[in-house]
Design an enzyme around this catalytic site. Structure first.
Site, PDB file in Angstrom:
ATOM      1  N   LYS A 288      24.901-108.851  -0.017  1.00  0.00           N
ATOM      2  CA  LYS A 288      23.846-108.974   0.988  1.00  0.00           C
ATOM      3  C   LYS A 288      22.867-107.815   0.813  1.00  0.00           C
ATOM      4  O   LYS A 288      23.267-106.656   0.687  1.00  0.00           O
ATOM      5  CB  LYS A 288      24.452-108.968   2.395  1.00  0.00           C
ATOM      6  CG  LYS A 288      23.464-109.329   3.495  1.00  0.00           C
ATOM      7  CD  LYS A 288      24.162-109.491   4.837  1.00  0.00           C
ATOM      8  CE  LYS A 288      23.176-109.940   5.915  1.00  0.00           C
ATOM      9  NZ  LYS A 288      23.831-110.122   7.228  1.00  0.00           N
ATOM     10  N   GLU A 377      33.668-119.074  18.597  1.00  0.00           N
ATOM     11  CA  GLU A 377      33.412-118.980  20.039  1.00  0.00           C
ATOM     12  C   GLU A 377      34.488-119.664  20.869  1.00  0.00           C
ATOM     13  O   GLU A 377      34.879-119.153  21.936  1.00  0.00           O
ATOM     14  CB  GLU A 377      32.039-119.583  20.359  1.00  0.00           C
ATOM     15  CG  GLU A 377      30.859-118.796  19.817  1.00  0.00           C
ATOM     16  CD  GLU A 377      30.470-119.175  18.402  1.00  0.00           C
ATOM     17  OE1 GLU A 377      29.479-118.635  17.894  1.00  0.00           O
ATOM     18  OE2 GLU A 377      31.186-120.019  17.802  1.00  0.00           O
ATOM     19  N   ARG A 405      28.860-123.601  22.469  1.00  0.00           N
ATOM     20  CA  ARG A 405      29.845-124.094  21.511  1.00  0.00           C
ATOM     21  C   ARG A 405      31.273-124.036  22.069  1.00  0.00           C
ATOM     22  O   ARG A 405      32.191-124.572  21.463  1.00  0.00           O
ATOM     23  CB  ARG A 405      29.765-123.273  20.218  1.00  0.00           C
ATOM     24  CG  ARG A 405      28.357-123.053  19.730  1.00  0.00           C
ATOM     25  CD  ARG A 405      28.313-122.373  18.391  1.00  0.00           C
ATOM     26  NE  ARG A 405      28.385-123.377  17.332  1.00  0.00           N
ATOM     27  CZ  ARG A 405      28.460-123.087  16.042  1.00  0.00           C
ATOM     28  NH1 ARG A 405      28.514-121.834  15.648  1.00  0.00           N
ATOM     29  NH2 ARG A 405      28.506-124.037  15.151  1.00  0.00           N
TER      30      ARG A 405
END
Length: 642
Positions: A288, A377, A405
């Protein structure tokens, strides 16, 4: 400021142009694309490290696959800047995330190359599989479908559900696993360790090169090529991996790991995989922030750094001559640590957002009591409920949009069981430049309809601290309820915010100012606009009353009786959806008690509101200070006209 593309990038308006280039030119395309992202984001802002990390993947995918006929589905979409630049949006890329500009995420309305709108994680495999099944049904046997998903997104249950289905489908589905050990924050959990084991096994990585060599000569084997390659690769994997391959066990052909920054190898491998039918997964190892040293070194910091000097790496921050109010998330982060130091029953839980929610403050000081459960979640909510059954006090911190969610778990595992779980919903209201996938528009409506649920929104930092203090006191469990505490993205209003804790009365609002003719009833931070509204209206001799309700549930009925007994005109203001929201709750009260006031509700309308700065979106929806003042004047003018 006009950002100039490199020589090759300037020639690419669509992937068709890219595919006209010689393979030897792709390295230069990657270099120019990476530099264009750096140049643009440094000046205009946006997400950063994720797109730098997939430059080679992006170029290889569009070079090998016949997009948009072959369909690419990006997971989350933070990493899709290179994709947007290569698919006809380079000249407007500087408007990315700006009001009226292009979206920061893939969006179907924006381009045929954006095959599926995203913003939340872990949806790509399900969507791509649905597309692949549809293509098979339509007899489009040559059509390819590629899901590009990060290892962070792989931790969500939805990704596993999709892979479980994909493994028994006979579809042209390729899952590209972009493995960089990062989501926004470093990844956590057993899957991270498993992928690390694969990528660091020297013996396996040396031997698997033989698989690629064989695969590269696939045409020499004729009709039995797939069977021969399968036998070779499976034999090597079985012999060298100390544990069975997770993906192979789901009946997904596994290839890799390979270097996700080697453009030549990526193109070669993808060309081979394109010709192998059936569901498969390519494991690519990337970095990244690749190509920009500060972003490689501090990956969380450079996920979305804002404006910066691309030469020095200095992130530009506003300099103030006096102390400024903190962000609400930082008030939460510092306050939960302060309370946890006094109360050893407090736990902090977040699904992969420790820095975004500022729970990382407690994680650093108390790593055994502040837990990042990964992008999960649903698990975060039920895990919190499990903690609550044992007398602990869980502060479950989730962005408002992401809480959607886990709605079933909120109802089934917390509310029905009367468990005192404390849901702290960050980014409530408009989330700003992240747009509609991140707006916290619906939480008041979807939480207030649940039995055994309290819904609170602070108007300032002091109220956030006080409600957090109140709900961790022993007598809160007597309410036999969970509580939703919603607060917005960005700064509060109190520079001197660290005030002494005071216990709050559940369901009790406050009157901020008396007035005449019109009562403005607000909930949450948006109530701070009313001071400016009062100033605007004073010029015309209008003096509205202002009530801060604090709670959308339970409503302060004593205060509402006072309002409707004294004012025939009432305006409610909320930074949430009008359909079923706070204003609807006040309307229900008015109807239930046979009041007949004129009532105007201001808030988020029943449509998708796009991205922009929060004040721009408030203005668009008519509940910025000028919009509220206009509504008051219109209500008074209507009476005079009548």
């Amino acid at each position: 400021m006009l950002i100039q593309p490199g020589k090759l990038l300037a020639q690419i308006e669509t992937p068709d142009d890219l595919r006209k280039l010689d393979p030897s030119e792709l390295y230069q395309v990657c270099t120019e694309l990476r530099q264009y992202i750096i140049d643009t984001v440094s000046v205009y802002g946006g997400h950063f490290g994720a797109s730098l990390g997939v430059v080679e993947l992006t170029v290889a995918l569009h070079y090998v696959f016949n997009t948009p006929y072959d369909q690419l589905v990006w997971d989350v979409g933070h990493q899709a800047y290179g994709h947007k630049i290569l698919t006809g949006r380079r000249k407007v890329f500087h408007t990315n995330r700006m009001y009226g500009g292009i979206s920061g995420f893939p969006k179907r309305k924006e381009s045929p190359y954006d095959t599926f709108g995203v913003g939340h994680s872990s949806t790509s495999i399900s969507a791509a599989l649905g597309m692949a099944v549809a293509s098979a049904y339509k007899n489009e046997k040559d059509r390819q479908h590629v899901a590009i998903i990060g290892d962070g997104s792989m931790t969500a249950g939805m990704a596993f559900e999709a892979m479980n289905h994909a493994g028994v489908s006979d579809t042209n589905l390729l899952i590209v696993l972009n493995d960089n050990c990062m989501a926004i924050d470093p990844n956590v959990g057993a899957l991270k360790d498993y992928l690390t084991d694969i990528t660091t096994s020297r013996l396996y990585n040396k031997a698997k090169d033989e698989v690629w060599n064989t695969l590269g000569k696939i045409s020499k084997f004729g009709k039995n090529a797939q069977e021969i390659v399968s036998k070779i690769e499976n034999a090597i994997k079985a012999a060298l991996l100390q544990q069975s391959n997770l993906f192979e066990s789901l009946n997904l052909r596994y290839f890799g790991p390979i270097d996700g920054h080697d453009i030549d190898h990526l193109v070669s491998v993808m060309q081979d995989l394109r010709d192998i039918p059936g569901p498969k997964i390519l494991h690519c190892v990337t970095v990244k922030g690749k190509g920009y040293a500060p972003a490689e070194k501090e990956q969380t910091k450079w996920h979305a750094p804002g404006l910066f000097d691309k030469v020095t790496g200095e992130i530009r921050k506003k300099v103030y001559d006096k102390p400024q109010p903190p962000k609400y998330q930082d008030v939460f982060g510092n306050t939960i640590l302060e309370l946890a130091e006094q109360n050893d029953k407090i736990y902090g839980i977040t699904p992969a957002m420790p820095s975004g929610s500022s729970l990382n403050i407690m994680m650093k000081a108390m790593p055994h009591r502040a837990i990042d459960v990964g992008i999960a979640e649903q698990h975060a909510v039920t895990f919190s409920a499990g903690l609550a059954t044992q007398g602990l006090i869980p502060f479950c911190n989730i962005y408002s949009s992401f809480m959607q969610r886990a709605y079933d778990q909120v109802i089934h595992d917390a509310a029905i069981q009367e468990l005192p779980v404390i849901f702290c919903l960050d980014r409530a209201g408009f989330a700003g430049a992240d747009g509609p996938t991140h707006h916290g528009a619906y939480d008041i409506a979807y939480m207030r309809c649940i039995p055994n649920m309290i819904v609170f929104s602070p108007m300032n930092e002091q109220e956030l601290r006080n409600i957090m203090y109140t709900v961790q006191l022993p007598d809160f469990k007597n309410h036999k309820s969970s509580i939703t505490i919603r607060y917005p993205r960005g700064e509060g209003v109190m520079a001197d915010w660290k005030t002494p804790f005071e216990k709050m009365e559940i369901g009790k609002g406050r009157k901020i100012q008396d007035g005449e003719e019109v009562a403005i009833v607000t909930i949450g931070h948006i109530g701070n606009y009313i001071a400016k509204v009062t100033e605007l209206l004073a010029e015309e001799g209008i003096k509205p009353a202002h009530y801060d309700m604090r709670f959308a549930k339970p409503l302060d009925e004593v205060m509402l009786h006072e309002i409707f007994s004294n004012y025939s005109k009432v305006i409610t203001v909320e930074d949430g959806c009008l359909m079923g929201g706070f204003g609807s709750a006040v309307l229900e009260f008015m109807a239930d008690h046979d009041y007949h006031a004129q009532l105007k509700r201001l808030g988020i309308p029943d449509r998708v509101v796009e991205h922009g700065e929060q004040i721009e979106l408030h203005r668009e929806c008519g509940f910025d200070p000028e919009g509220i003042a206009k509504a008051v004047k219109a209500m008074i003018a209507l009476e005079l006209k009548i």
